[in-house]
Motif scaffolding. Sequence first.
Motif, PDB file in Angstrom:
ATOM      1  N   CYS A 165      31.074  90.382 -58.918  1.00  0.00           N
ATOM      2  CA  CYS A 165      30.572  90.629 -57.558  1.00  0.00           C
ATOM      3  C   CYS A 165      29.125  90.162 -57.436  1.00  0.00           C
ATOM      4  N   GLY A 166      28.329  90.435 -58.434  1.00  0.00           N
ATOM      5  CA  GLY A 166      26.938  89.986 -58.418  1.00  0.00           C
ATOM      6  C   GLY A 166      26.845  88.467 -58.367  1.00  0.00           C
ATOM      7  N   ALA A 167      27.678  87.788 -59.147  1.00  0.00           N
ATOM      8  CA  ALA A 167      27.677  86.320 -59.142  1.00  0.00           C
ATOM      9  C   ALA A 167      28.122  85.788 -57.784  1.00  0.00           C
ATOM     10  N   GLN A 168      29.144  86.397 -57.200  1.00  0.00           N
ATOM     11  CA  GLN A 168      29.609  85.971 -55.880  1.00  0.00           C
ATOM     12  C   GLN A 168      28.535  86.215 -54.822  1.00  0.00           C
ATOM     13  N   TRP A 169      27.840  87.317 -54.911  1.00  0.00           N
ATOM     14  CA  TRP A 169      26.786  87.624 -53.943  1.00  0.00           C
ATOM     15  C   TRP A 169      25.655  86.602 -54.043  1.00  0.00           C
ATOM     16  N   ARG A 170      25.243  86.290 -55.273  1.00  0.00           N
ATOM     17  CA  ARG A 170      24.187  85.288 -55.439  1.00  0.00           C
ATOM     18  C   ARG A 170      24.633  83.933 -54.894  1.00  0.00           C
ATOM     19  N   SER A 171      25.884  83.579 -55.129  1.00  0.00           N
ATOM     20  CA  SER A 171      26.421  82.321 -54.604  1.00  0.00           C
ATOM     21  C   SER A 171      26.437  82.337 -53.077  1.00  0.00           C
ATOM     22  N   ILE A 203      24.459  84.064 -51.069  1.00  0.00           N
ATOM     23  CA  ILE A 203      23.075  83.971 -50.587  1.00  0.00           C
ATOM     24  C   ILE A 203      22.586  82.524 -50.667  1.00  0.00           C
ATOM     25  N   TYR A 204      22.881  81.847 -51.771  1.00  0.00           N
ATOM     26  CA  TYR A 204      22.467  80.452 -51.935  1.00  0.00           C
ATOM     27  C   TYR A 204      23.118  79.582 -50.862  1.00  0.00           C
ATOM     28  N   ASP A 205      24.433  79.746 -50.664  1.00  0.00           N
ATOM     29  CA  ASP A 205      25.147  78.951 -49.658  1.00  0.00           C
ATOM     30  C   ASP A 205      24.646  79.249 -48.251  1.00  0.00           C
ATOM     31  N   LYS A 206      24.348  80.504 -47.976  1.00  0.00           N
ATOM     32  CA  LYS A 206      23.839  80.884 -46.654  1.00  0.00           C
ATOM     33  C   LYS A 206      22.488  80.221 -46.398  1.00  0.00           C
ATOM     34  N   GLU A 207      21.610  80.255 -47.385  1.00  0.00           N
ATOM     35  CA  GLU A 207      20.300  79.634 -47.226  1.00  0.00           C
ATOM     36  C   GLU A 207      20.419  78.127 -47.036  1.00  0.00           C
ATOM     37  N   ALA A 208      21.341  77.507 -47.777  1.00  0.00           N
ATOM     38  CA  ALA A 208      21.563  76.064 -47.627  1.00  0.00           C
ATOM     39  C   ALA A 208      22.095  75.752 -46.229  1.00  0.00           C
ATOM     40  N   LEU A 209      22.987  76.576 -45.717  1.00  0.00           N
ATOM     41  CA  LEU A 209      23.538  76.373 -44.376  1.00  0.00           C
ATOM     42  C   LEU A 209      22.460  76.526 -43.309  1.00  0.00           C
ATOM     43  N   VAL A 210      21.631  77.542 -43.435  1.00  0.00           N
ATOM     44  CA  VAL A 210      20.541  77.745 -42.472  1.00  0.00           C
ATOM     45  C   VAL A 210      19.600  76.550 -42.495  1.00  0.00           C
ATOM     46  N   GLU A 211      19.273  76.060 -43.683  1.00  0.00           N
ATOM     47  CA  GLU A 211      18.404  74.895 -43.802  1.00  0.00           C
ATOM     48  C   GLU A 211      19.038  73.670 -43.151  1.00  0.00           C
ATOM     49  N   HIS A 212      20.326  73.483 -43.398  1.00  0.00           N
ATOM     50  CA  HIS A 212      21.046  72.353 -42.813  1.00  0.00           C
ATOM     51  C   HIS A 212      21.067  72.464 -41.283  1.00  0.00           C
ATOM     52  N   MET A 213      21.321  73.652 -40.780  1.00  0.00           N
ATOM     53  CA  MET A 213      21.347  73.844 -39.323  1.00  0.00           C
ATOM     54  C   MET A 213      19.962  73.620 -38.724  1.00  0.00           C
ATOM     55  N   ASN A 214      18.915  74.023 -39.408  1.00  0.00           N
ATOM     56  CA  ASN A 214      17.552  73.765 -38.939  1.00  0.00           C
ATOM     57  C   ASN A 214      17.274  72.267 -38.885  1.00  0.00           C
ATOM     58  N   ASP A 215      17.753  71.556 -39.915  1.00  0.00           N
ATOM     59  CA  ASP A 215      17.598  70.097 -39.917  1.00  0.00           C
ATOM     60  C   ASP A 215      18.349  69.471 -38.743  1.00  0.00           C
ATOM     61  N   LEU A 216      19.565  69.943 -38.486  1.00  0.00           N
ATOM     62  CA  LEU A 216      20.344  69.425 -37.357  1.00  0.00           C
ATOM     63  C   LEU A 216      19.657  69.725 -36.033  1.00  0.00           C
ATOM     64  N   GLU A 217      19.105  70.914 -35.927  1.00  0.00           N
ATOM     65  CA  GLU A 217      18.401  71.278 -34.700  1.00  0.00           C
ATOM     66  C   GLU A 217      17.204  70.364 -34.476  1.00  0.00           C
ATOM     67  N   SER A 218      16.487  70.079 -35.553  1.00  0.00           N
ATOM     68  CA  SER A 218      15.331  69.191 -35.440  1.00  0.00           C
ATOM     69  C   SER A 218      15.754  67.786 -35.023  1.00  0.00           C
ATOM     70  N   SER A 219      16.854  67.316 -35.614  1.00  0.00           N
ATOM     71  CA  SER A 219      17.286  65.950 -35.276  1.00  0.00           C
ATOM     72  C   SER A 219      17.874  65.869 -33.872  1.00  0.00           C
TER      73      SER A 219
END
Length: 111
Positions: free
Chosen positions: A67-73, A75-91
Motif C-alpha cells: 500500500c505504501g508503494a502504491q501510494w508513493r506511485s 503521488i508521483y503520477d499525480k504530480e506528473a499529471l499536474v505538471e503536464h496539465m500546467n504545461d498544456l495550459e501554458s501552451s
Amino acid sequence: QELEEVLVQEKNFTAALEELRTLDPLLVDFMDAGVLRGLGEKVRSLQLMKAELKQQVEAYRDVLQRCGAQWRSFIYDKEALVEHMNDLESSTAVFTSAKAVSAHEAEDKCR
C-alpha cells in the motif's frame, strides 16, 4: 504502531516461554503429572497460536508495504499529471479566444 506492539508482546511471550521451559524440570517435584501434561498442552496450543499470529503479522506487514508503494506511485503520477496539465495550459494560452472570420485567418492564428 499496533504492529510494533504485537511484536513486542510476541517477544515477551517467547521470553516467558523460555523461562517456563527452564522451570519445567523443577516443577516435576512439586506438581502432579496430570497438571504438568495439561500445562504442556496449553503451552503447545499457545505456541501454535503464536505461529499463526506471526504469519498474520507478516502478511499484514506485506500489505502495508505494498500500500505504501502504491501510494508513493500515485503521488508521483499525480504530480506528473499536474505538471503536464500546467504545461498544456501554458501552451494553449498562446491561442486567442476570438473567433476567426475565415479559414485563412484561423490558419494565421494557429501559426
